[in-house]
Design a protein around this motif. Structure first.
Motif, PDB file in Angstrom:
ATOM      1  N   LYS A 293      29.140 142.171  62.675  1.00 65.18           N
ATOM      2  CA  LYS A 293      30.151 141.279  62.105  1.00 65.18           C
ATOM      3  C   LYS A 293      29.634 139.843  62.012  1.00 65.18           C
ATOM      4  CE  LYS A 293      33.617 142.220  64.859  1.00 65.18           C
ATOM      5  NZ  LYS A 293      34.988 142.191  65.414  1.00 65.18           N
ATOM      6  N   GLN A 294      28.980 139.404  63.077  1.00 66.27           N
ATOM      7  CA  GLN A 294      28.471 138.036  63.110  1.00 66.27           C
ATOM      8  C   GLN A 294      27.413 137.820  62.015  1.00 66.27           C
ATOM      9  OE1 GLN A 294      26.519 136.957  66.761  1.00 66.27           O
ATOM     10  NE2 GLN A 294      26.746 134.763  66.387  1.00 66.27           N
ATOM     11  N   ILE A 295      26.499 138.794  61.898  1.00 70.16           N
ATOM     12  CA  ILE A 295      25.452 138.694  60.872  1.00 70.16           C
ATOM     13  C   ILE A 295      26.071 138.685  59.472  1.00 70.16           C
ATOM     14  CG2 ILE A 295      23.544 139.964  59.790  1.00 70.16           C
ATOM     15  CD1 ILE A 295      22.863 140.953  62.693  1.00 70.16           C
ATOM     16  N   ALA A 296      27.035 139.587  59.245  1.00 62.81           N
ATOM     17  CA  ALA A 296      27.660 139.686  57.916  1.00 62.81           C
ATOM     18  C   ALA A 296      28.328 138.373  57.528  1.00 62.81           C
ATOM     19  CB  ALA A 296      28.681 140.825  57.907  1.00 62.81           C
ATOM     20  N   THR A 297      29.001 137.743  58.483  1.00 63.52           N
ATOM     21  CA  THR A 297      29.697 136.492  58.195  1.00 63.52           C
ATOM     22  C   THR A 297      28.705 135.361  57.939  1.00 63.52           C
ATOM     23  OG1 THR A 297      31.407 137.266  59.715  1.00 63.52           O
ATOM     24  CG2 THR A 297      31.538 134.985  58.992  1.00 63.52           C
ATOM     25  N   GLN A 298      27.663 135.299  58.745  1.00 64.72           N
ATOM     26  CA  GLN A 298      26.653 134.249  58.551  1.00 64.72           C
ATOM     27  C   GLN A 298      26.001 134.358  57.175  1.00 64.72           C
ATOM     28  OE1 GLN A 298      24.187 135.091  61.983  1.00 64.72           O
ATOM     29  NE2 GLN A 298      25.048 133.400  63.161  1.00 64.72           N
ATOM     30  N   LEU A 299      25.859 135.596  56.688  1.00 58.88           N
ATOM     31  CA  LEU A 299      25.185 135.790  55.403  1.00 58.88           C
ATOM     32  C   LEU A 299      25.937 135.153  54.236  1.00 58.88           C
ATOM     33  CD1 LEU A 299      23.928 139.441  55.836  1.00 58.88           C
ATOM     34  CD2 LEU A 299      22.507 137.445  55.386  1.00 58.88           C
ATOM     35  N   LEU A 300      27.263 134.997  54.365  1.00 56.31           N
ATOM     36  CA  LEU A 300      28.024 134.344  53.295  1.00 56.31           C
ATOM     37  C   LEU A 300      27.556 132.908  53.064  1.00 56.31           C
ATOM     38  CD1 LEU A 300      31.658 135.540  54.087  1.00 56.31           C
ATOM     39  CD2 LEU A 300      30.267 136.245  52.154  1.00 56.31           C
ATOM     40  N   PHE A 301      26.879 132.348  54.066  1.00 57.10           N
ATOM     41  CA  PHE A 301      26.477 130.943  54.002  1.00 57.10           C
ATOM     42  C   PHE A 301      24.955 130.780  53.962  1.00 57.10           C
ATOM     43  CE2 PHE A 301      30.444 131.442  56.191  1.00 57.10           C
ATOM     44  CZ  PHE A 301      31.263 130.527  55.576  1.00 57.10           C
ATOM     45  N   ALA A 302      24.240 131.865  53.733  1.00 57.25           N
ATOM     46  CA  ALA A 302      22.786 131.822  53.915  1.00 57.25           C
ATOM     47  C   ALA A 302      22.015 131.631  52.618  1.00 57.25           C
ATOM     48  CB  ALA A 302      22.324 133.108  54.603  1.00 57.25           C
TER      49      ALA A 302
END
Length: 341
Positions: A293-302
């Motif tokens: 979940k954390q990785i997926a959310t961070q990817l929105l901003f990567a």
């Protein structure tokens, strides 16, 4: 009729005519019209169109049950190519395909800025691939339903939809999405003041502003009041900015709360195609699930490049989990490793 048949056969469409006709006369007539216009459009445009039609035929043969978004995107690309009368027809086609025809007046009444963003997003979606088109359609359907029920409160509904769609379409993502959220909340005039407090506070404000796009109309409106007060206070007491910003972050964190966070996480997971293997990953325990979940959310901003690389890893993970669900642990561990690096 002979001319149309000749055009269709020359473009290799003979083998998928039934599939396109099954979508209804509107789409079929547009394909016939485009095919005929291409006979008179010159060699260069004909060759470019042939590539689009070849891709459409291949896609329809592989995914006939998902024909509609494939045909819609092809028509959009071809309309843009054939008629450089084009842009207007292309925009109208995109808006109508997304079901926005019935709420155009409501959106236009908010001003040209919001209307232009909706038109731009709708047009970009024609070129964004089947998966993103389908995800965006869900966002637009919700927007239309909400606008029909709450037309007098249109602004926060449109703002949130634009935010979600900007994140989805242009995984140029972080910058556009964050800037849009900050500007919609009226923060542009105090950005320098908040940034001067350090990256920690600034990052929290950006994260909250972005989460608000996914938090629902009621929470958006409450948060707008807090931000308006913060802007007024910072303009009057810029030298005492720190306690003002800390207080606002506290109020907003409490407001956005777990509902905003959850919608945001769900949006990230679905955008990456993980919806179908959530149960399998959750069964491995909260530690692995939280990391995903954390990785997926961070990817929105990567940024777009990293998003695309990560999408490949997630697509492989989904395929592997569907084929080897009983051996899920090493597959998930390996994916987390690749994504963390």
């Amino acid at each position: 009729k002979d001319l149309v048949d000749f055009a269709l056969n020359s473009l290799g469409l003979g083998q998928v005519i039934d599939t396109i006709q099954a979508l209804g006369t509107d789409y079929w007539n547009q394909i016939k019209q485009i095919a005929t216009q291409l006979l008179f459009a010159g060699q260069q445009i004909w060759q470019q169109a042939t590539v689009i039609f070849q891709q459409l035929v291949a896609d329809l043969q592989n995914h006939a049950t998902d024909a509609l978004p494939l045909v819609v995107q092809a028509i959009g690309q071809l309309t843009s190519l054939v008629g450089q009368s084009g842009k207007r027809d292309l925009v109208d086609f995109a808006l109508n395909s997304l079901g926005l025809g019935q709420v155009i007046d409501t959106i236009q009444a908010l001003g040209t800025d919001y209307w232009n963003q909706i038109k731009q997003i709708a047009t970009q979606l024609l070129f964004a691939g089947q998966q993103i088109w389908q995800q965006a359609t869900v966002v637009f359907q919700q927007l239309v339903a909400d606008l029909q029920n709450h037309a007098t409160d249109a602004l926060p509904l449109v703002v949130q939809a634009i935010g979600q769609l900007t994140s989805l379409v242009g995984q140029s993502g972080k910058r556009d999405l964050v800037d849009f959220a900050l500007n919609s909340l009226g923060l542009s005039q105090v950005i320098d003041t908040i940034q001067a407090l350090g990256t920690d506070y600034w990052n929290q404000i950006k994260q909250i502003a972005t989460q608000l796009l996914f938090a629902g109309q009621q929470i958006w409106q409450q948060a707008t009041v807090i931000f308006q007060q913060l802007v007024a206070d910072l303009q009057n007491h810029a030298t005492d900015a720190l306690p003002l910003v800390v207080q606002a972050i506290g109020q907003l964190t409490s407001l956005v709360g777990q509902s905003g966070k959850r919608d945001f996480v769900d949006f990230a997971l679905n955008s990456l195609g993980l919806g179908q293997v959530i149960d399998t990953i959750q069964a491995l325990g909260t530690d692995y699930w939280n990391q995903i979940k954390q990785i997926a959310t961070q990817l929105l901003f990567a940024g777009q490049q990293i998003w695309q690389q990560a999408t490949v890893v997630f697509q492989q993970l989904v395929a592997d989990l569907q084929n080897h669900a009983t051996d899920a642990l090493p597959l998930v561990v390996q994916a987390i490793g690749q994504l963390t690096s």
